[in-house]
Write a protein that holds these residues in place. Structure first.
Motif, PDB file in Angstrom:
ATOM      1  N   GLY A  48       0.830  -1.190   0.000  1.00  0.00           N
ATOM      2  CA  GLY A  48       0.000   0.000   0.000  1.00  0.00           C
ATOM      3  C   GLY A  48       0.870   1.247   0.000  1.00  0.00           C
ATOM      4  N   THR A  49       0.423   2.290  -0.688  1.00  0.00           N
ATOM      5  CA  THR A  49       1.187   3.529  -0.806  1.00  0.00           C
ATOM      6  C   THR A  49       0.478   4.642  -0.052  1.00  0.00           C
ATOM      7  OG1 THR A  49       1.954   2.865  -2.999  1.00  0.00           O
ATOM      8  CG2 THR A  49       2.211   5.183  -2.402  1.00  0.00           C
ATOM      9  N   VAL A  50       1.172   5.262   0.887  1.00  0.00           N
ATOM     10  CA  VAL A  50       0.598   6.350   1.672  1.00  0.00           C
ATOM     11  C   VAL A  50       0.561   7.609   0.807  1.00  0.00           C
ATOM     12  CG1 VAL A  50       0.818   7.783   3.729  1.00  0.00           C
ATOM     13  CG2 VAL A  50       1.450   5.356   3.820  1.00  0.00           C
ATOM     14  N   GLN A 104      -0.444  11.908   4.903  1.00  0.00           N
ATOM     15  CA  GLN A 104      -0.026  11.530   6.252  1.00  0.00           C
ATOM     16  C   GLN A 104       0.009  12.781   7.123  1.00  0.00           C
ATOM     17  OE1 GLN A 104       3.734   9.506   6.460  1.00  0.00           O
ATOM     18  NE2 GLN A 104       3.196   8.483   8.358  1.00  0.00           N
ATOM     19  N   ASN A 112       5.089  10.284  -3.429  1.00  0.00           N
ATOM     20  CA  ASN A 112       4.338   9.037  -3.569  1.00  0.00           C
ATOM     21  C   ASN A 112       3.300   9.127  -4.678  1.00  0.00           C
ATOM     22  OD1 ASN A 112       5.825   7.973  -1.531  1.00  0.00           O
ATOM     23  ND2 ASN A 112       4.210   7.986   0.012  1.00  0.00           N
ATOM     24  N   PHE A 166      -5.173  10.678   7.222  1.00  0.00           N
ATOM     25  CA  PHE A 166      -4.340   9.631   6.635  1.00  0.00           C
ATOM     26  C   PHE A 166      -5.087   9.036   5.445  1.00  0.00           C
ATOM     27  CE2 PHE A 166      -2.612   5.324   6.359  1.00  0.00           C
ATOM     28  CZ  PHE A 166      -1.247   5.554   6.470  1.00  0.00           C
ATOM     29  N   ILE A 194      -4.376   6.071   2.160  1.00  0.00           N
ATOM     30  CA  ILE A 194      -3.464   5.079   1.592  1.00  0.00           C
ATOM     31  C   ILE A 194      -4.116   4.404   0.396  1.00  0.00           C
ATOM     32  CG2 ILE A 194      -4.286   3.318   3.219  1.00  0.00           C
ATOM     33  CD1 ILE A 194      -1.475   2.098   3.138  1.00  0.00           C
ATOM     34  N   GLU A 241      -4.429   1.115  -1.625  1.00  0.00           N
ATOM     35  CA  GLU A 241      -4.204  -0.312  -1.424  1.00  0.00           C
ATOM     36  C   GLU A 241      -3.664  -0.946  -2.705  1.00  0.00           C
ATOM     37  OE1 GLU A 241      -4.343  -1.313   1.459  1.00  0.00           O
ATOM     38  OE2 GLU A 241      -5.684   0.040   2.523  1.00  0.00           O
TER      39      GLU A 241
END
Length: 285
Positions: A94-96, A99, A107, A135, A137, A139
């Motif tokens: 998974g890529t954030v 944040q 990213n 947050f 992310i 998936e």
């Protein structure tokens, strides 16, 4: 043999083989697909189409290709189950994207997603302001999950200090006008009880498309004829009303009596009834 018969037979063969291959590969083939599963679905569909229409190729070679490709897919899925490194390599991690309320531009570039697309995906999650996102992310399957900031999280009964009792899954006791005896047995009920409840509602089993019983023993009915209005169950409301009436009676007895011992007893009963009502009221409303 005429070509149309050959194509029909090949198509039937391909449908049968595809059915068993799909059952073997599991439900993930028709749900959220990873990158490799997406490629697998396209490839298997192409091979099946070739089996049906490519008359210049032997049909058994197409079936063999389907079996080999499915075997490779199963092997890779087994490897993913056993190794986290394999999962990360095949499906990626998974890529954030956001944040602590800050967008991670590096990213975004890494997964080749623009700011416009990010905003669109956030709006699909009912988040219209980036400032409201704590947050986010992406998936491995491409879906974006969002965690809102504390002040934007929905209020829950836990936040209010309200205890919600455990509720079990309703049991379907009637489906397509047929009684499901095993569901009745799971609830400790029988057909006599069911027919009594149906008589109260003024309907017969044959008229019921779906009937469910919840953990309070209430029967909810959906009829084939949607123009007919079925009265809603009132067991919960009646039980709550009975408890509240009992509480009012106990309060009245405590006020009417002059005996100290009797007054003390009524007061104790009143406190216990109030505690019981406070616990069950969320379920009975």
């Amino acid at each position: 043999m005429p070509e149309w018969i050959i194509v029909s037979l090949r198509t039937l063969l391909a449908v049968v083989v595809l059915f068993f291959m799909t059952k073997l590969l599991g439900k993930r083939q028709v749900s959220e697909l990873s990158l490799f599963e997406y490629i697998t679905g396209i490839t298997i569909g192409s091979i099946a189409a070739s089996i049906c229409l490519d008359l210049n190729t032997s049909w058994y070679l197409g079936v063999l290709s389907l079996v080999i490709w499915s075997g490779i897919t199963i092997g890779i899925e087994y490897l993913q189950l056993k190794s986290k490194k394999a999962r990360d390599f095949i499906d990626h991690r998974g890529t954030v994207l956001i944040q602590n309320g800050k967008i991670l531009e590096d990213n975004l570039k890494k997964i080749r997603i623009t700011s416009d697309e990010l905003l669109t995906r956030l709006r699909q999650k009912n988040m219209f302001k980036v400032a409201d996102v704590e947050f986010a992310i992406m998936e491995p399957n491409g879906d974006i999950n969002v965690f809102p900031t504390k002040e934007n999280q929905p209020l829950t009964p836990k936040d209010l200090g309200i205890q919600i009792p455990h509720e079990t899954v309703p049991q379907t006791v009637i489906m397509d006008g047929k009684i499901l005896d095993h569901s009745l047995n799971n609830l400790g009920l029988n057909r006599r009880w069911l027919h009594t409840e149906l008589d109260k509602a003024g309907v017969t089993v044959e008229n019921v498309f779906l009937g469910q019983v919840d953990d309070m023993g209430e029967l909810y009915l959906d009829l084939f004829d949607d123009t007919i209005q079925v009265p809603k169950p009132k067991t919960r409301q009646l039980l709550l009303a009975t408890l509240q009436k009992a509480l009012a009676d106990v309060k009245g007895f405590a006020l009417d009596t002059n005996d100290p011992k009797a007054k003390k007893m009524y007061r104790a009963c009143q406190e216990k009834l109030e505690q019981v009502i406070a616990k069950v009221k969320p379920r009975l409303q």
